[in-house]
Design an enzyme around this catalytic site. Structure first.
Site, PDB file in Angstrom:
ATOM      1  N   PHE B 124       0.507  -1.067  -0.170  1.00 23.80           N
ATOM      2  CA  PHE B 124       0.329   0.059  -0.243  1.00 23.80           C
ATOM      3  C   PHE B 124       1.145   1.087   0.347  1.00 23.80           C
ATOM      4  O   PHE B 124       2.081   0.912   1.134  1.00 23.80           O
ATOM      5  CB  PHE B 124      -1.214   0.176   0.997  1.00 23.80           C
ATOM      6  CG  PHE B 124      -2.343   0.065   0.966  1.00 23.80           C
ATOM      7  CD1 PHE B 124      -2.957  -0.653   0.196  1.00 23.80           C
ATOM      8  CD2 PHE B 124      -3.114   0.394   1.891  1.00 23.80           C
ATOM      9  CE1 PHE B 124      -3.963  -0.748  -0.672  1.00 23.80           C
ATOM     10  CE2 PHE B 124      -4.064   0.675   1.420  1.00 23.80           C
ATOM     11  CZ  PHE B 124      -5.324  -0.646   0.047  1.00 23.80           C
ATOM     12  N   GLN B 241      -8.431  14.859   4.128  1.00 23.66           N
ATOM     13  CA  GLN B 241      -7.475  13.658   2.965  1.00 23.66           C
ATOM     14  C   GLN B 241      -8.818  13.738   1.848  1.00 23.66           C
ATOM     15  O   GLN B 241      -9.658  13.226   1.941  1.00 23.66           O
ATOM     16  CB  GLN B 241      -7.331  12.264   3.684  1.00 23.66           C
ATOM     17  CG  GLN B 241      -5.876  11.589   2.298  1.00 23.66           C
ATOM     18  CD  GLN B 241      -6.434   9.832   2.713  1.00 23.66           C
ATOM     19  OE1 GLN B 241      -6.574   9.149   3.437  1.00 23.66           O
ATOM     20  NE2 GLN B 241      -4.190  10.195   2.956  1.00 23.66           N
ATOM     21  N   HIS B 243      -8.890  11.762  -1.512  1.00 23.22           N
ATOM     22  CA  HIS B 243      -8.854  10.532  -2.441  1.00 23.22           C
ATOM     23  C   HIS B 243      -7.799  10.612  -3.882  1.00 23.22           C
ATOM     24  O   HIS B 243      -9.076  11.958  -4.775  1.00 23.22           O
ATOM     25  CB  HIS B 243      -9.503   9.309  -2.340  1.00 23.22           C
ATOM     26  CG  HIS B 243      -8.721   8.363  -2.897  1.00 23.22           C
ATOM     27  ND1 HIS B 243      -8.928   7.624  -4.006  1.00 23.22           N
ATOM     28  CD2 HIS B 243      -8.584   7.007  -1.855  1.00 23.22           C
ATOM     29  CE1 HIS B 243      -7.875   6.638  -4.330  1.00 23.22           C
ATOM     30  NE2 HIS B 243      -8.137   5.929  -2.497  1.00 23.22           N
ATOM     31  N   LEU B 257     -15.398   6.070  -4.324  1.00 25.79           N
ATOM     32  CA  LEU B 257     -13.718   5.385  -4.639  1.00 25.79           C
ATOM     33  C   LEU B 257     -13.878   4.339  -5.614  1.00 25.79           C
ATOM     34  O   LEU B 257     -14.732   3.775  -6.187  1.00 25.79           O
ATOM     35  CB  LEU B 257     -13.639   4.523  -3.310  1.00 25.79           C
ATOM     36  CG  LEU B 257     -12.328   4.283  -2.982  1.00 25.79           C
ATOM     37  CD1 LEU B 257     -11.540   5.960  -3.640  1.00 25.79           C
ATOM     38  CD2 LEU B 257     -11.820   3.525  -1.619  1.00 25.79           C
ATOM     39  N   GLU B 260      -7.271   2.229  -5.627  1.00 27.53           N
ATOM     40  CA  GLU B 260      -6.023   2.898  -5.695  1.00 27.53           C
ATOM     41  C   GLU B 260      -4.974   2.013  -6.287  1.00 27.53           C
ATOM     42  O   GLU B 260      -4.405   1.735  -7.198  1.00 27.53           O
ATOM     43  CB  GLU B 260      -5.085   2.911  -4.177  1.00 27.53           C
ATOM     44  CG  GLU B 260      -3.867   3.347  -4.630  1.00 27.53           C
ATOM     45  CD  GLU B 260      -3.189   4.422  -2.626  1.00 27.53           C
ATOM     46  OE1 GLU B 260      -4.205   5.043  -2.284  1.00 27.53           O
ATOM     47  OE2 GLU B 260      -2.018   3.610  -2.017  1.00 27.53           O
ATOM     48  N   ARG B 291      -1.035  10.123  -2.222  1.00 31.15           N
ATOM     49  CA  ARG B 291      -2.183   9.748  -2.602  1.00 31.15           C
ATOM     50  C   ARG B 291      -2.044  11.548  -2.272  1.00 31.15           C
ATOM     51  O   ARG B 291      -2.665  12.067  -3.843  1.00 31.15           O
ATOM     52  CB  ARG B 291      -3.184  10.086  -0.999  1.00 31.15           C
ATOM     53  CG  ARG B 291      -4.044   8.509  -1.510  1.00 31.15           C
ATOM     54  CD  ARG B 291      -4.820   8.370  -0.219  1.00 31.15           C
ATOM     55  NE  ARG B 291      -5.465   6.389  -0.290  1.00 31.15           N
ATOM     56  CZ  ARG B 291      -5.199   5.618   0.376  1.00 31.15           C
ATOM     57  NH1 ARG B 291      -6.296   6.601   1.565  1.00 31.15           N
ATOM     58  NH2 ARG B 291      -6.096   4.676   0.762  1.00 31.15           N
ATOM     59  N   HIS B 355     -12.230  12.193   1.299  1.00 27.58           N
ATOM     60  CA  HIS B 355     -12.022  10.930   2.059  1.00 27.58           C
ATOM     61  C   HIS B 355     -11.801  10.482   2.669  1.00 27.58           C
ATOM     62  O   HIS B 355     -12.574   9.105   3.763  1.00 27.58           O
ATOM     63  CB  HIS B 355     -10.815  10.324   0.985  1.00 27.58           C
ATOM     64  CG  HIS B 355     -10.894   8.687   0.756  1.00 27.58           C
ATOM     65  ND1 HIS B 355     -11.259   7.694   1.305  1.00 27.58           N
ATOM     66  CD2 HIS B 355      -9.682   7.913   1.594  1.00 27.58           C
ATOM     67  CE1 HIS B 355     -11.259   6.729   1.470  1.00 27.58           C
ATOM     68  NE2 HIS B 355     -10.204   6.630   2.035  1.00 27.58           N
ATOM     69  N   ARG B 389      -3.165  10.614   6.398  1.00 30.43           N
ATOM     70  CA  ARG B 389      -3.174   9.071   6.677  1.00 30.43           C
ATOM     71  C   ARG B 389      -2.471   7.982   5.551  1.00 30.43           C
ATOM     72  O   ARG B 389      -2.905   8.271   4.270  1.00 30.43           O
ATOM     73  CB  ARG B 389      -5.082   8.490   6.663  1.00 30.43           C
ATOM     74  CG  ARG B 389      -4.362   7.104   7.749  1.00 30.43           C
ATOM     75  CD  ARG B 389      -6.333   7.104   6.921  1.00 30.43           C
ATOM     76  NE  ARG B 389      -6.703   7.537   5.668  1.00 30.43           N
ATOM     77  CZ  ARG B 389      -7.635   6.065   5.395  1.00 30.43           C
ATOM     78  NH1 ARG B 389      -7.523   5.193   5.982  1.00 30.43           N
ATOM     79  NH2 ARG B 389      -7.936   6.085   4.115  1.00 30.43           N
TER      80      ARG B 389
END
Ligand SMILES: Cc1cc2nc3c(=O)[nH]c(=O)nc-3n(C[C@H](O)[C@H](O)[C@H](O)COP(=O)(O)OP(=O)(O)OC[C@H]3O[C@@H](n4cnc5c(N)ncnc54)[C@H](O)[C@@H]3O)c2cc1C
Ligand code: SF4
Ligand code: SF4
Ligand code: FES
Lengths: 532, 570
Positions: B124, B241, B243, B257, B260, B291, B355, B389
């Site tokens: 990730f 945040q 996205h 969403l 990713e 991000r 997000h 985050r």
């Protein structure tokens, strides 16, 4: 009511009918019509929001994730259970709550059901070898330390995962016929039980006994839940029949089901022959040629009922096929398909049956095996791995241009056999055949009659109760006669209605006879003057 | 007036997402617990929507110090180090809990460092090790399913579809304020009063204050607003945040969403001229950059006129071939097909979307907020994720701090509030007045909400300036003057939600004004700075009804206990 502002590019007006109900001041739901402005590509949920935001803030519906992941928004769109957030809105659609107890408008009481869902009984922390820092819970081990803790293997994980996709939307429960008339805990409950039964971490040793008490044998395997499920979870095949196998290992199979299994084991058939009648296979030639040119050839898998009980219906089917150029080969060695055993969890001898059946058709070099029984067809297609193609007779007859029968002037309703409609996805073909027979065809809701899954033999009271509901629908349809395409349905539906119940082929034969008689009459009329 | 509907318990958990359920399970070891939520229990919240995974150090070759560093660096050095330390150290234990309780995670048996079968871990963004555990692309759902089994099997009272609109407080003899319960509204608009020894707030985030967001319908930030009103302190509320890849079409699905993984599998980002524009912004990592960088790059392309007609950029996987797409991105393929886009043949269109909220209630390692009796966990808290985050850290956060909140709330002393104490009677009377105001209101809830969401999106988005922030603040003030109209008591809760959204939006904007620097997810275009996040002179921004400001670097560990006392006004 109507939304007022102008419609801009990317927007459209849409009319929708919504069931409104407040039990506090209404005795029954009322359908109200709305016309709202929504954006192109709007889902049903967006339409509901538009109605709430621009027309009536009191409209109650549930939703949360908006992405098909939480299962809050299930409702009926034009009668079918759907997720509001994933279903594209259509002009004129009808939105109703699921067939569950309604709280208000589109909101049903799902909480009560979900509260009862089974859960994993974990090993005590000592056995599980967890962090151990937690002194507070020691000494209160729920499993009295008889737990054997093991993490699931990759294989077990792979088996559990599809059962774990459930978002608890209860679409399945809302359509289940067994839930409607018995104390059956319902499809997703059974799904969860199977997921737990597969899990080596579960320490509930008596789980399977509990499950049989929750109505494990009440499921008719009608597949309605599979079709309703937004995640396409195959509950009857992947959970209920598997649980019945586990119940069988614990000796919990119903006595009537055991008898059937014993019969199959000793005779190869799931029903006893009638004393006064010869079996179909015994009484016909192994190869039957068509009346005219050979247009095709099928191997006939008769199944137990057509062989030993419903010979005349089977002969009607044979008549129709021969009249339409189909050669029929009926191997003598064939036995029960195994469906009565698979559906009831008694699978020990099933591989043997499968081998016998496959071998006898292969021996005759048959490429297409035809079933006339919906249950056998579904079993051969879904449970077998056959080297030949399996087709239902409705598929065979609609693939060729069959001879038109004379219409019989009756209003005909069609009862969809579960194992044909949902088990084999066959919906249009029988209807096409019936339209050849009558100009007055009426639709009924496609509901189970209650006889499948071993319910008629193991649980006759339930079969009767489900059948009763079916009987009412038949009455409502106003038909003169009910057509169907499965021997089990023919018998069971016949017992719940006073209308005659006939196989499609029987009706076709009737039409052909009528046609022949008319032709003969015409011929005799033509010939008459010469005779005088 | 007194509500007829009064319920008592030891611990009241508000919110049944990942954090709330975990807290309830833990608290039940110490006394009777009520788990209450707006939604049907377990169905609300964003936890169930999380796809990607749960970060935990499991591989012997990985280390907590590495996870710690990744988190702090990702968080632009704004994180509370003590909380991060707890997060990385306890994430594996809480993962083990889930596994013991029946979670079905993907397994693997061929990872370097492990022996035999072990949980599979994927890569990730922003992490040096593959430490993200997953269950296909429905990890959050798996965690919720596991926790719901645990909740159903435990001794926990459930109250569902009740919206908490305020916390109840009483003033102790020393002048200290204590949270002693909550007021809620049920589906029909009936008031429900709950009394308890401790409240655990686990109401999740607040993406819904933005016009375009990934969040579920309950992500309204009510927890921040009601805790603020009760006197608790919030930190870093400006840290939202975005996205980089949310859907842009159809209109109603905008913001949803696009995982990713699409970039992870090799998707290209292209502008309307067909250029792979990431080459300009991060030539080394290209589409796989972090991000915040990707989100800013996309926003820049769109702002400078190189976006698509629908207002996004292209995210293209067609070059991967149909077979790869079908195998690796089945959910995405299915979802977009549902919207009429076949990603095997044509690119998707994407744009940034609000997000996650990094800011929130200031907590101690024991999940105590700055007011007595109020504990918090999950996205409603601040400090753990700093200014940005890492993907996969939130699910871990819900479990680690959910357990802690439940434990310490459970251990709190029993002293039940008196329902007819004048303070509580006064608070309930105030609620009645509020209801009457709404019942006599005149403004459309939907319109106020839409204006709020638009102004937040336009003025408090990825790039910020003092001027735009002031514009937003003025609009929020104007909207706050309006009175949303409740056509029936059943709509009262929606009016309360709306007011809370306005409160939270104002907190975000004020936080953004307080932080005169660019850091992590917060970018002030009107500020020139000569420091990096690591050398920033600033710590948390903080806001409460008593005080607001920005801490100096290194001063982050202001005693949380002290900050909320009545006399502490700045
Ligand atoms: C689409 C998406 C994907 C994500 N993917 C990941 C990922 O892969 N990995 C990761 O680590 N994180 C991910 N996140 C972030 C993560 O899911 C959340 O931060 C986390 O789940 C929040 O959990 P929570 O328990 O704090 O809140 P939530 O799960 O949001 O739960 C909030 C609960 O509070 C209730 N509630 C709210 N207001 C009230 C009220 N007034 N009264 C009563 N109840 C109320 C709600 O009903 C709900 O039950 C993702 C987020 C989104 C939106
Ligand atoms: S197959 Fe039919 S009877 Fe069985 S659970 Fe599903 S819906 Fe109910
Ligand atoms: S099994 Fe399917 S239909 Fe039934 S509750 Fe689960 S997701 Fe819904
Ligand atoms: S709103 Fe969650 S599934 Fe539809």
């Amino acid at each position: 009511m109507s939304g007022k502002d102008k419609v801009k590019v990317g927007e459209k007006m849409l009319s929708v009918r919504i069931s409104r109900f407040n039990p506090a001041d209404q005795s029954a739901p009322k359908i109200k019509e709305y016309s709202v402005k929504v954006h192109e590509g709007a889902r049903v949920l967006d339409v509901l929001k538009a109605v709430r935001d621009t027309l009536d803030p009191t409209l109650l519906f549930r939703h949360c994730c908006g992405a098909g992941q939480c299962g809050s928004c299930a409702l009926k769109v034009n009668g079918e259970p759907r997720l509001a957030c994933m279903t594209e809105a259509a002009d004129g659609m009808l939105l109703e709550p699921l067939d569950l107890p309604v709280i208000r408008d589109l909101v049903t009481d799902i909480g009560k059901y979900l509260k009862e869902m089974p859960y994993l009984v974990p090993a005590c922390e000592e056995c599980a070898g967890s962090d151990g820092s937690d002194a507070s819970s020691s000494g209160s081990c729920s499993c009295a330390c008889s737990c054997s803790f093991a993490m699931p293997s990759k294989e077990e994980t792979a088996e559990m995962k599809p059962l774990r996709d459930c978002i608890e939307c209860l679409c399945c429960v809302s359509v289940c016929p067994a839930v409607k008339v018995t104390d059956f805990a319902g499809p997703t409950y059974m799904r969860q039980e199977m997921r737990l039964a597969l899990d080596p971490r579960d320490c509930d040793k008596d789980r399977i006994i509990g499950i049989t008490e929750k109505g494990l044998f009440n499921c008719t395997t009608c597949q309605a839940c599979v079709l309703a499920c937004p995640k396409s979870i195959k509950i009857p095949g992947k959970a209920i029949e598997k649980l019945r196998i586990l119940a069988n290992r614990e000796g919990l199979t119903l006595p009537r089901h055991k008898e059937v299994a014993g019969l199959v084991k000793t005779t190869g058939r799931s029903v006893q022959p009638l004393p006064d009648r010869k079996g179909l296979i015994e009484s016909i030639d192994e190869v039957l040629e068509p009346y005219g040119d050979v247009k095709g050839e099928v191997g006939f898998f008769t199944g137990c009922l057509y062989d030993l009980r419903m010979q005349s219906t089977a002969l009607d089917a044979i008549e129709v096929l021969r009249r339409n150029g189909i050669r029929i080969i009926t191997p003598k060695e064939q036995v029960c398909c195994g469906s009565p055993l698979i559906r009831t969890g008694q699978t020990a001898i099933v591989p043997e049956l499968m081998k016998k059946n496959i071998d006898c058709f292969v021996k005759h070099g048959i490429k297409t095996v035809m079933t006339v029984c919906a249950g056998c067809g579904s079993t051969l297609k879904n449970d077998y791995d056959t080297p030949f193609e399996v087709k239902d007779i409705n598929e065979i007859l609609t693939a060729i241009d069959i001879e038109k029968p004379e219409k019989i002037g009756l209003k005909i309703a069609y009862h969809d056999p579960c194992h044909l409609l949902r088990g084999q996805g066959i919906r249009e073909q029988p209807r096409r055949l019936l339209r050849l027979i009558t100009d007055d065809f009426v639709e009924m809701p496609s509901e189970c009659c209650g006889s499948g899954g071993g319910v008629k033999s193991g649980n006759p009271a339930e079969a009767e109760a489900i059948g009763k509901l079916r009987g009412e629908e038949i009455k409502e349809s106003g038909c003169d006669i009910v057509a169907t395409s499965c021997p089990f349905c023919e018998i069971h539906v016949g017992s719940v209605t006073d209308k005659p119940v006939r196989n499609i082929n029987t009706l076709l034969v009737e039409g052909y006879r009528k046609k022949d008689a008319k032709n003969a009459e015409n011929a005799s009329v033509k010939n008459a003057p010469q005779e005088q | 007036m007194l509500a007829d509907n009064v319920t008592d318990c030891h611990v009241l958990v508000v919110g049944s997402g990942g954090a709330g359920c975990r807290a309830a399970v833990e608290a039940a070891k110490y006394g009777d617990v009520i788990l209450l939520s707006r939604s049907v229990t377990g169905k609300g919240g964003c936890t169930t929507m999380a796809e990607g995974g749960y970060n935990a150090v499991l591989n012997p070759k990985d280390s907590c110090s590495s996870h710690f560093e990744d988190t702090i660096r990702g968080g632009a050095y704004l994180n509370d180090r003590e909380l991060v330390k707890i997060l990385v150290e306890e994430a594996p234990e809480r993962f083990a809990d889930l596994m013991n309780w029946g979670a079905v995670f993907d397994l693997s048996c061929d990872c370097d460092g492990f022996e035999g079968t072990h949980p599979a871990q994927r890569h990730f963004g922003g992490q040096k090790f593959n430490r993200t555990c997953y269950s296909g692309d429905r990890t959050g759902h798996e965690i919720m399913a596991t926790l719901m089994e645990k909740v159903r099997g435990g001794d926990i009272r459930i109250i569902q579809e009740v919206t908490v609109i305020d916390l109840l407080t009483e003033t102790l003899s020393g002048g200290e304020v204590r949270v002693c319960g909550a007021v809620g509204l049920d589906r029909d608009g009936n008031m429900i009063v709950l009394r308890c020894d401790a409240v655990v707030l686990a109401t999740g985030g607040t993406g819904q204050i933005y016009d375009v967001c990934t969040n579920c319908a309950t992500g309204n930030g009510q927890g921040y607003a009601m805790a603020y009103r009760a006197g608790a302190e919030l930190i870093d509320m400006e840290m939202v945040q975005f996205h980089p890849t949310g859907a842009v079409y159809p209109y109603d699905a905008r913001g949803r969403l696009i995982t990713e993984a699409v970039r992870g599998e090799g998707g290209y980002l292209k502008n309307s001229r067909g250029e792979r524009f990431m080459a300009k912004y991060d030539p080394e990592r290209m589409e796989l950059s972090t991000r915040d960088v990707v989100a800013r790059s996309i926003a820049t392309e769109i702002a400078e006129g190189r976006g698509t007609d629908k207002g996004g950029v292209y995210l293209d996987v067609t070059h991967l071939g149909a077979a790869v797409i079908e195998e690796r991105l089945p959910m995405m393929l299915a979802q977009l097909l549902n919207f009429g886009v076949d990603i095997r043949k044509e690119p998707m269109e994407v744009a940034p979307t609000a997000h996650h909220m990094m800011g929130g209630l200031r907590i101690t390692p024991e999940c105590r907020t700055t007011i007595k009796g109020l504990f918090a966990c999950g996205e409603v808290t601040g400090g753990i994720h700093g200014a940005n985050r890492l993907g996969g850290n939130s699910l871990a956060d819900t479990q680690v701090f959910g357990k802690r909140a439940g434990e310490f709330a459970g251990k709190s002393v029993m002293h039940r509030a008196l329902m007819n104490s004048p303070a509580i009677v006064g608070q309930l009377a105030a609620e009645e007045l509020r209801f009457n105001r709404f019942l006599n209101g005149s403004d459309s809830i939907a319109e106020i909400k839409e204006r709020l969401r638009k102004t937040m999106w336009e003025n408090v988005g990825i790039f910020r300036t003092a001027e735009e922030l002031e514009t937003a603040l003025a609009e929020i003030e104007e909207l706050s003057e309006m009175t949303p109209k409740a056509d029936s008591p059943a709509v009262l809760a929606e009016c309360c939600v709306l007011e809370d959204m306005l409160t939270v939006a104002a907190l975000v904007v004020r936080g953004a004004l307080l932080r005169e620097e660019s850091r992590g997810a917060h970018v002030r275009k009107d500020i020139v700075q000569d420091w990096t996040p690591e050398t920033s002179p600033y710590g948390h921004t903080y806001q409460s009804i008593y005080r607001e400001g920005i801490e100096k670097a290194g001063a982050e560990d202001i005693s949380a206990e002290g900050a909320g006392k009545g006399g502490n006004v700045q």
